[in-house]
Design an enzyme around this catalytic site. Structure first.
Site, PDB file in Angstrom:
ATOM      1  N   TRP A 144       0.812  -1.220   0.000  1.00  0.00           N
ATOM      2  CA  TRP A 144       0.000   0.000   0.000  1.00  0.00           C
ATOM      3  C   TRP A 144       0.845   1.268   0.000  1.00  0.00           C
ATOM      4  O   TRP A 144       0.342   2.340  -0.256  1.00  0.00           O
ATOM      5  CB  TRP A 144      -0.903   0.021   1.258  1.00  0.00           C
ATOM      6  CG  TRP A 144      -0.108  -0.355   2.465  1.00  0.00           C
ATOM      7  CD1 TRP A 144       0.019  -1.619   2.993  1.00  0.00           C
ATOM      8  CD2 TRP A 144       0.764   0.481   3.233  1.00  0.00           C
ATOM      9  NE1 TRP A 144       0.913  -1.607   4.043  1.00  0.00           N
ATOM     10  CE2 TRP A 144       1.385  -0.323   4.211  1.00  0.00           C
ATOM     11  CE3 TRP A 144       1.085   1.847   3.194  1.00  0.00           C
ATOM     12  CZ2 TRP A 144       2.286   0.183   5.138  1.00  0.00           C
ATOM     13  CZ3 TRP A 144       1.998   2.346   4.118  1.00  0.00           C
ATOM     14  CH2 TRP A 144       2.581   1.515   5.071  1.00  0.00           C
ATOM     15  N   LYS A 168      -2.746  -9.166  -6.963  1.00  0.00           N
ATOM     16  CA  LYS A 168      -3.504  -8.934  -5.738  1.00  0.00           C
ATOM     17  C   LYS A 168      -2.944  -7.685  -5.086  1.00  0.00           C
ATOM     18  O   LYS A 168      -1.868  -7.702  -4.501  1.00  0.00           O
ATOM     19  CB  LYS A 168      -3.388 -10.115  -4.778  1.00  0.00           C
ATOM     20  CG  LYS A 168      -4.392  -9.996  -3.640  1.00  0.00           C
ATOM     21  CD  LYS A 168      -3.902 -10.532  -2.317  1.00  0.00           C
ATOM     22  CE  LYS A 168      -2.939  -9.649  -1.627  1.00  0.00           C
ATOM     23  NZ  LYS A 168      -3.439  -8.314  -1.251  1.00  0.00           N
ATOM     24  N   PRO A 169      -3.650  -6.552  -5.192  1.00  0.00           N
ATOM     25  CA  PRO A 169      -3.133  -5.327  -4.567  1.00  0.00           C
ATOM     26  C   PRO A 169      -3.389  -5.343  -3.061  1.00  0.00           C
ATOM     27  O   PRO A 169      -4.189  -6.141  -2.567  1.00  0.00           O
ATOM     28  CB  PRO A 169      -3.961  -4.231  -5.245  1.00  0.00           C
ATOM     29  CG  PRO A 169      -5.262  -4.887  -5.584  1.00  0.00           C
ATOM     30  CD  PRO A 169      -4.941  -6.342  -5.866  1.00  0.00           C
ATOM     31  N   ALA A 170      -2.722  -4.431  -2.344  1.00  0.00           N
ATOM     32  CA  ALA A 170      -2.915  -4.343  -0.888  1.00  0.00           C
ATOM     33  C   ALA A 170      -4.355  -3.938  -0.575  1.00  0.00           C
ATOM     34  O   ALA A 170      -4.972  -3.163  -1.315  1.00  0.00           O
ATOM     35  CB  ALA A 170      -1.948  -3.318  -0.303  1.00  0.00           C
ATOM     36  N   GLY A 222       6.567  -6.329  -0.081  1.00  0.00           N
ATOM     37  CA  GLY A 222       5.901  -6.163   1.208  1.00  0.00           C
ATOM     38  C   GLY A 222       6.848  -6.510   2.331  1.00  0.00           C
ATOM     39  O   GLY A 222       8.073  -6.376   2.192  1.00  0.00           O
ATOM     40  N   CYS A 278      10.639   1.419   2.186  1.00  0.00           N
ATOM     41  CA  CYS A 278      11.595   0.374   2.539  1.00  0.00           C
ATOM     42  C   CYS A 278      13.032   0.882   2.451  1.00  0.00           C
ATOM     43  O   CYS A 278      13.919   0.289   3.034  1.00  0.00           O
ATOM     44  CB  CYS A 278      11.381  -0.827   1.642  1.00  0.00           C
ATOM     45  SG  CYS A 278      11.158  -0.339  -0.055  1.00  0.00           S
ATOM     46  N   GLU A 379      12.677  -2.397  11.823  1.00  0.00           N
ATOM     47  CA  GLU A 379      12.237  -1.402  10.835  1.00  0.00           C
ATOM     48  C   GLU A 379      11.141  -0.527  11.453  1.00  0.00           C
ATOM     49  O   GLU A 379      10.206  -1.035  12.069  1.00  0.00           O
ATOM     50  CB  GLU A 379      11.691  -2.146   9.609  1.00  0.00           C
ATOM     51  CG  GLU A 379      11.367  -1.227   8.446  1.00  0.00           C
ATOM     52  CD  GLU A 379      10.860  -2.013   7.225  1.00  0.00           C
ATOM     53  OE1 GLU A 379      10.201  -3.050   7.405  1.00  0.00           O
ATOM     54  OE2 GLU A 379      11.130  -1.566   6.101  1.00  0.00           O
TER      55      GLU A 379
HETATM   56  P1  NAD Z   1       2.601  -6.889   4.145  1.00  0.00           P
HETATM   57  O1  NAD Z   1       3.621  -7.894   3.850  1.00  0.00           O
HETATM   58  O2  NAD Z   1       1.659  -7.150   5.251  1.00  0.00           O
HETATM   59  O3  NAD Z   1       1.665  -6.593   2.879  1.00  0.00           O
HETATM   60  C1  NAD Z   1       2.167  -6.517   1.572  1.00  0.00           C
HETATM   61  C2  NAD Z   1       1.225  -7.254   0.663  1.00  0.00           C
HETATM   62  O4  NAD Z   1       1.183  -8.609   1.056  1.00  0.00           O
HETATM   63  C3  NAD Z   1      -0.221  -6.749   0.706  1.00  0.00           C
HETATM   64  O5  NAD Z   1      -0.783  -6.845  -0.580  1.00  0.00           O
HETATM   65  C4  NAD Z   1      -0.894  -7.751   1.617  1.00  0.00           C
HETATM   66  O6  NAD Z   1      -2.268  -7.894   1.371  1.00  0.00           O
HETATM   67  C5  NAD Z   1      -0.158  -9.009   1.232  1.00  0.00           C
HETATM   68  N1  NAD Z   1      -0.218 -10.066   2.228  1.00  0.00           N
HETATM   69  C6  NAD Z   1      -0.165  -9.964   3.578  1.00  0.00           C
HETATM   70  N2  NAD Z   1      -0.268 -11.196   4.130  1.00  0.00           N
HETATM   71  C7  NAD Z   1      -0.388 -12.077   3.106  1.00  0.00           C
HETATM   72  C8  NAD Z   1      -0.539 -13.497   3.020  1.00  0.00           C
HETATM   73  N3  NAD Z   1      -0.581 -14.256   4.122  1.00  0.00           N
HETATM   74  N4  NAD Z   1      -0.642 -14.054   1.800  1.00  0.00           N
HETATM   75  C9  NAD Z   1      -0.608 -13.308   0.690  1.00  0.00           C
HETATM   76  N5  NAD Z   1      -0.465 -11.969   0.695  1.00  0.00           N
HETATM   77  C10 NAD Z   1      -0.349 -11.359   1.899  1.00  0.00           C
HETATM   78  O7  NAD Z   1       3.416  -5.588   4.309  1.00  0.00           O
HETATM   79  P2  NAD Z   1       2.908  -4.146   4.624  1.00  0.00           P
HETATM   80  O8  NAD Z   1       3.105  -3.934   6.061  1.00  0.00           O
HETATM   81  O9  NAD Z   1       1.567  -3.900   4.056  1.00  0.00           O
HETATM   82  O10 NAD Z   1       3.940  -3.318   3.726  1.00  0.00           O
HETATM   83  C11 NAD Z   1       5.055  -2.719   4.243  1.00  0.00           C
HETATM   84  C12 NAD Z   1       6.307  -3.567   4.071  1.00  0.00           C
HETATM   85  O11 NAD Z   1       6.656  -3.668   2.712  1.00  0.00           O
HETATM   86  C13 NAD Z   1       7.503  -2.976   4.741  1.00  0.00           C
HETATM   87  O12 NAD Z   1       8.187  -3.941   5.487  1.00  0.00           O
HETATM   88  C14 NAD Z   1       8.377  -2.459   3.612  1.00  0.00           C
HETATM   89  O13 NAD Z   1       9.700  -2.338   3.888  1.00  0.00           O
HETATM   90  C15 NAD Z   1       8.034  -3.391   2.536  1.00  0.00           C
HETATM   91  N6  NAD Z   1       8.213  -2.764   1.219  1.00  0.00           N
HETATM   92  C16 NAD Z   1       9.277  -3.153   0.470  1.00  0.00           C
HETATM   93  C17 NAD Z   1       9.508  -2.574  -0.775  1.00  0.00           C
HETATM   94  C18 NAD Z   1      10.664  -3.001  -1.618  1.00  0.00           C
HETATM   95  O14 NAD Z   1      10.695  -2.719  -2.784  1.00  0.00           O
HETATM   96  N7  NAD Z   1      11.657  -3.686  -1.093  1.00  0.00           N
HETATM   97  C19 NAD Z   1       8.644  -1.608  -1.260  1.00  0.00           C
HETATM   98  C20 NAD Z   1       7.555  -1.238  -0.486  1.00  0.00           C
HETATM   99  C21 NAD Z   1       7.357  -1.840   0.759  1.00  0.00           C
END
Ligand code: NAD
Length: 475
Positions: A144, A168-170, A222, A278, A379
């Site tokens: 997101w 699958k978007p956030a 993520g 990130c 983080e």
């Molecule tokens: P998150 O991992 O909870 O969510 C990211 C995505 O994963 C969302 O679409 C969410 O719906 C999905 N997701 C969550 N649980 C899932 C599951 N069990 N099965 C399938 N999909 C699932 O992370 P967040 O807290 O929403 O996002 C922030 C994190 O993302 C931070 O740790 C950040 O550093 C990282 N991030 C990394 C980059 C990069 O390019 N390296 C870029 C942006 C964000």
């Protein structure tokens, strides 16, 4: 949701609400999909693969160029939607839309540069030819925090390569994802090539994407915890995987650096996207000889950063994504305070007046940070700048590398030799040398260790979606 060229409801008929993180107001609703919807989306992507993968690179490039043009034309509407749904200041949303569009343009160009090789053989009557072909159906899961550019950074190269997709978007930002799909539909993407399952409960969708044998590759951005879990599931089926995960970026100020310039850079970088990036610096290592002017400048800068709705003039920091994010930041700041750190600016939740219904934390500076504090290794993903003063120049790289993360690192120095040595010795995928914005569609983005596998953008970005095939020809 978008399945086989149509906007459809979830099989269950369920929907979920999307809210504005600055006000708590409901701004829309989306279908709440699940396993059955994901299987249907994979079937559509799988059926479309044969025809899409055999279009010419020029045809795919033309659609990506058109999508780029449309995204640029719609940039003001997309930026407004992003600020409404994600919360970042409008100026930052405009910047993100422009960055997102860059990936479409870049991969429209790269589509035409996927070539093969004619290889030498030791046998006179043998010839070798290697070619690159699309991997197949791609499952993509996006976060997101950058709700448009994280989509185009995956869709651009996947489509350029000739892959079809299920995204699958956030759950916090599905409206931005829908707007990106509208761009592709209007650019003429054929039915079935891109599909989207929206959901408030991601686990069942992730399970299907990582277990259906028709999905050849998983690309995820993520958190490290979810990325490791999904990569493990994908590995069990030998899916190709790229994961862009969390980070804990060091920001090193050497004694020869201009401390005022460095502090301005740190302030500009740390509060981007409310610190929810990130590549956000999470440890500011400042040499004792320049600590005073650095901290003085940073203090003044942080004190000037205004939190509020991303639509309000002069706001530098928007809301965090949800209450859990605010609680995580508050916990780190409280922990640092309890262990002896000073908090000259901020250090509190913003909960009254205009902030009452949003998820706000004050722009914060912490000094006297030590390695026993949570913030020095966990983080933050929030608007907190933690400063650690160091004495031994020879030890600072070791301090900076003392993390399992390996995404971004920043260095301020005026000495070319120090710059090169730091560039080579830091164990991170992206190094900014006197540079707080080392990112571009033309450059490889990605990390090492717990920050992930693979690279997005640059020449490398499209390789993640290609298989190499070798032909041996006896003549
Ligand atoms: P998150 O991992 O909870 O969510 C990211 C995505 O994963 C969302 O679409 C969410 O719906 C999905 N997701 C969550 N649980 C899932 C599951 N069990 N099965 C399938 N999909 C699932 O992370 P967040 O807290 O929403 O996002 C922030 C994190 O993302 C931070 O740790 C950040 O550093 C990282 N991030 C990394 C980059 C990069 O390019 N390296 C870029 C942006 C964000």
């Amino acid at each position: 949701m978008f399945l086989d060229g149509q906007w459809v409801q979830a099989v269950s008929g369920d929907v979920f609400s999307v809210t504005n993180p600055a006000t708590g107001e409901v701004i829309g609703e989306m279908p709440d999909g699940g396993a059955a919807d994901t299987t249907a989306a994979i079937a559509a992507a799988s059926a479309a693969f044969g025809s899409w993968s055999t279009t010419t690179a020029y045809e795919r490039s033309a659609i990506l160029y058109k999508a780029w043009q449309l995204m640029v034309e719609r940039s003001e509407d997309l930026a407004n939607l992003m600020t409404l749904e994600q919360g970042k200041p409008l100026k930052a949303s405009r910047f993100e839309v422009s960055y997102a569009a860059d990936f479409l343009q870049w991969f429209a160009e790269e589509a035409k540069r996927v070539t093969g090789e004619w290889l030498p053989s030791a046998r006179a009557n043998q010839r070798f030819l290697s070619i690159k072909q699309p991997v197949g159906v791609v499952g993509a899961i996006t976060p997101w925090n950058y709700p448009i550019s994280m989509l185009t950074r995956k869709m651009g190269p996947a489509l350029a390569a000739g892959c079809t997709m299920v995204l699958k978007p956030a759950e916090a930002t599905p409206l931005c994802a829908k707007a990106v799909f509208d761009v592709f539909v209007d650019a003429g993407i054929p039915a079935g090539v891109i599909n989207m399952v929206t959901t408030s409960t991601p686990a069942p969708v992730g399970e299907v994407l990582t277990s259906d044998p028709r999905v050849a590759k998983l690309t995820f951005t993520g958190s490290t915890a979810v990325g490791k879990m999904l990569a493990g599931a994908a590995a069990a089926n030998l899916q190709r995987v790229s994961v862009e995960l969390g980070g804990h970026a060091p920001f090193i100020v050497y004694p020869d650096a201009d401390p005022v310039h460095a502090a301005k850079g740190a302030a500009a970088l740390k509060f981007l996207n409310s610190g929810q990036a990130c590549i956000s610096p999470n440890r500011l290592y400042v040499h004792r000889s320049v600590a005073e002017p650095f901290i003085e400048t940073l203090t003044a800068r942080v004190a000037k950063v205004k939190a509020g709705s991303g639509f309000d003039d002069g706001v530098g920091v928007g809301p965090l994504v949800n209450d859990a994010a605010v609680a995580k930041v508050a916990n780190q700041v409280d922990d640092a305070r309890a262990k002896g750190a000073e908090v000259p600016v901020g250090g509190e939740r913003l909960e009254t007046g205009d902030y009452a219904n949003g998820h706000f934390y004050a722009p914060t500076l912490i000094t006297g940070v030590t390695t026993d504090m949570l913030i020095s290794h966990e983080e933050t993903f929030g608007p907190v700048a933690p400063v650690m003063v160091y004495d031994e120049v020879d030890e600072v790289i070791e301090l900076a590398n003392a993390t399992n993360y390996g995404l971004a690192a920043y260095v301020y120095t005026r000495d070319i030799s120090t710059a090169f040595k730091a560039f080579e010795a830091l164990r991170f995928g992206i190094i900014g040398i006197n540079d707080v914005n080392p990112t571009s569609a033309a450059a490889p983005f990605g990390g090492m260790g717990d920050s992930g596998l693979g690279r997005e953008g640059g020449h490398e970005g499209i390789d993640e979606y290609l298989e190499t095939k070798l032909g041996g020809f006896a003549i």
